[in-house]
Design an enzyme around this catalytic site. Sequence first.
Site, mmCIF file in Angstrom:
data_model
loop_
_atom_site.group_PDB
_atom_site.id
_atom_site.type_symbol
_atom_site.label_atom_id
_atom_site.label_comp_id
_atom_site.label_asym_id
_atom_site.label_seq_id
_atom_site.Cartn_x
_atom_site.Cartn_y
_atom_site.Cartn_z
ATOM 1 N N GLU A 254 29.155 15.923 56.495
ATOM 2 C CA GLU A 254 29.573 14.663 55.868
ATOM 3 C C GLU A 254 30.947 14.268 56.382
ATOM 4 O OE1 GLU A 254 27.387 15.279 51.537
ATOM 5 O OE2 GLU A 254 29.562 15.269 51.630
ATOM 6 N N LYS A 256 34.677 13.582 56.228
ATOM 7 C CA LYS A 256 35.713 14.045 55.307
ATOM 8 C C LYS A 256 36.684 12.882 55.119
ATOM 9 C CE LYS A 256 38.830 17.907 54.356
ATOM 10 N NZ LYS A 256 39.908 17.213 53.696
ATOM 11 N N ARG A 276 41.682 15.508 41.231
ATOM 12 C CA ARG A 276 41.363 16.899 41.531
ATOM 13 C C ARG A 276 42.176 17.842 40.647
ATOM 14 N NH1 ARG A 276 42.419 19.890 47.194
ATOM 15 N NH2 ARG A 276 42.903 21.837 46.176
ATOM 16 N N LYS A 430 35.294 22.888 55.928
ATOM 17 C CA LYS A 430 35.872 21.675 56.520
ATOM 18 C C LYS A 430 36.166 21.915 57.991
ATOM 19 C CE LYS A 430 40.226 22.857 54.339
ATOM 20 N NZ LYS A 430 41.229 22.474 53.377
HETATM 21 P P1 ATP Z 1 42.697 19.181 52.729
HETATM 22 O O1 ATP Z 1 44.180 19.081 52.723
HETATM 23 O O2 ATP Z 1 42.090 19.656 53.993
HETATM 24 O O3 ATP Z 1 42.014 17.952 52.176
HETATM 25 P P2 ATP Z 1 42.288 20.392 50.242
HETATM 26 O O4 ATP Z 1 42.787 21.733 49.841
HETATM 27 O O5 ATP Z 1 42.881 19.184 49.644
HETATM 28 O O6 ATP Z 1 42.344 20.337 51.791
HETATM 29 P P3 ATP Z 1 39.597 21.153 50.455
HETATM 30 O O7 ATP Z 1 38.742 21.577 49.362
HETATM 31 O O8 ATP Z 1 40.067 22.203 51.359
HETATM 32 O O9 ATP Z 1 40.770 20.296 49.892
HETATM 33 O O10 ATP Z 1 38.857 20.085 51.334
HETATM 34 C C1 ATP Z 1 37.936 19.264 50.707
HETATM 35 C C2 ATP Z 1 38.610 18.007 50.237
HETATM 36 O O11 ATP Z 1 38.237 16.958 51.086
HETATM 37 C C3 ATP Z 1 38.125 17.622 48.864
HETATM 38 O O12 ATP Z 1 39.008 18.071 47.874
HETATM 39 C C4 ATP Z 1 38.023 16.110 48.902
HETATM 40 O O13 ATP Z 1 39.208 15.569 48.361
HETATM 41 C C5 ATP Z 1 37.992 15.764 50.367
HETATM 42 N N1 ATP Z 1 36.703 15.227 50.828
HETATM 43 C C6 ATP Z 1 36.547 14.090 51.555
HETATM 44 N N2 ATP Z 1 35.280 13.879 51.878
HETATM 45 C C7 ATP Z 1 34.556 14.887 51.351
HETATM 46 C C8 ATP Z 1 33.173 15.207 51.353
HETATM 47 N N3 ATP Z 1 32.266 14.457 51.986
HETATM 48 N N4 ATP Z 1 32.802 16.335 50.687
HETATM 49 C C9 ATP Z 1 33.702 17.108 50.065
HETATM 50 N N5 ATP Z 1 35.030 16.855 50.033
HETATM 51 C C10 ATP Z 1 35.467 15.756 50.675
#
Ligand code: ATP
Length: 590
Positions: A254, A256, A276, A430
């Site tokens: 998907e 991101k 979040r 990711k």
């Molecule tokens: P990053 O700084 O890489 O966003 P993070 O710690 O904030 O990392 P992670 O859980 O590592 O968050 O990465 C997933 C994040 O990406 C989710 O918290 C969400 O906010 C975002 N996101 C965007 N698109 C998607 C998607 N299709 N599916 C899941 N999460 C997504």
Amino acid sequence: MLYREIAETYAKIESTTKRLEMTDYLVELLRKTPVEIIDKVVYLTQGKLYPDYVGIELGLAEKLTLKAVSQATGISEKKIRDLLRKYGDLGASVEKAMEHKRQVSLFSFGEKESLTVEKVYKNFEEIAKATGQGSQEKKIRLLVELLNLATPMEAKYIVRTVEGRLRLGIADMTILDALAVAFGENKEKRAIIERAYNIHPDLGYIARMLAENGIEAVKNIKIEIGVPIRSMLAERLPSLEEILAKMGGKAAFEYKYDGLRIQAHVGREKTVLYSRRLENLTEQFPDVISAINDAFLGEEGIFDGEAVPVDINTGEMLPFQMVSHRRGRKYGIEKIVEEIPVVLFLFDVLYLNGEDMTLKPYPERRKALEKWIKETDNIKLAHRIVSGDIDEIKRFFNQAIESGCEGLVAKNIGTESIYRAGAREFLWIKYKRDYRAEMADTIDLVVVGAFAGKGRRKGTYGALLMAAYNPEKDRFETVCKLGSGFTDDQLANLPRMFEELRLDRKHPRVWSEMEADYWFLPKVVLEVRGAEITLSPTHTCARDAIEKGAGLAIRFPRFTGRWRDDKKPEEATTTQEIVEMYKNQVKKVA
Ligand code: ATP
């Protein structure tokens, strides 16, 4: 229960940095706490009155706290300020001031031992909720009342709590550990308590359930509309090969999206939004609320997604900072909503029409999402492919980057792919780009087409289609849509300015895969500043030069205000120059 018992526990907890010792002190406290107030004791220990998502916070202004302290102790505000400068913390200053006063004047503080947890909680609650006229005086009076009953040590913690600065350094997980130990330790129970916490992150509520009705009741805690669920997070791997191997050769990929994560609870009566970090975002996104109410075809649902601001004229995604401006803003939201609308890209459904969806595998959840969400201008499903083909996934990745995404999130499609609330595991992985091509210089681009404006730009152009020049092929290759940097007057004049250059079809020397609403003779050159250069499957500039099938695009282009009348279109920035800029300016993303 006497507040002293809590204060003594705090003092012990502050004296250690070891998590195990902290847990022991908490266990001791929980064991002697009467069931009816165990929730309050848990909240107070976290330095709050309710779980965060309720949105009622303590946090009395320092000015008011100082006034109350001065009134309660009879020590001047100036003197307390001096102490504050010395200790850097009002709580500690109060304690010292009271101790000093006790020594010099035999003044007694809190000797009667009548300060109870119930009383402290009640006054705190009234302080937090007092609003409107006379509320400042009321808050001061409530705090003075507590301080009059407190010992110096109790006063320290009361002041810190009321300021919203208790900060004992106890993580939620430590409280979960302590609860599991206090109410009969075993691994299985710990897991049950943790699952309850992940889908109902209210430690006071869980403690009370556990103390009153036992572990079975905790097992029965269910997802509820209005109570946020802890977000599932993604692991990270550096290559698509490793991701595919981990996912068993095939996965869903998907986009991101780079915005703000939003969990939308659509109830029968109202819809609420959480971040979040489980903060309530409802008031900041009235547009998202009405959009999701429209798009959801069922009765009740909880959805997970990312909200991204979009440029109403180019339809392109904007940097997410443009949404963060809305944070903490209650007034003037309507105007912001109109100027910078957001699109919520949904990627998961956690609850649907009475059913807990978190334990169903991802493909089933996605199917439900497709069935129950009707896509609209502002609510879309996350763009995705299901694939095991590295080349195809790479192309999809480039497309994601060009659209303004950070990369892709790979999602497990096996039977084990449940929604793991609160967990960061390999069910989601990711894959982000690790470079960024920043543009130091401006470039000069040729206007080859335009798109009709919407909203405020109705009747004029929303954006111009811009191209670089390829001298080898003698053609103009598209590189971006340009919609910002123009004054209102300039915008209004654009159609008139370009009237004489209008063609009824694309000029033969223009290579574009984008369908513009208007085509022009390539003639006008504008100076443009962009944020970065990305690979692009849609734009034709330098197609195949860096990667097969991909061209280059300028992200976030802006007109500098300079019309390059001095340049002929063939003197515009060349596609080769853009390739060089792309190669030279590749920087690691931190
Ligand atoms: P990053 O700084 O890489 O966003 P993070 O710690 O904030 O990392 P992670 O859980 O590592 O968050 O990465 C997933 C994040 O990406 C989710 O918290 C969400 O906010 C975002 N996101 C965007 N698109 C998607 C998607 N299709 N599916 C899941 N999460 C997504």
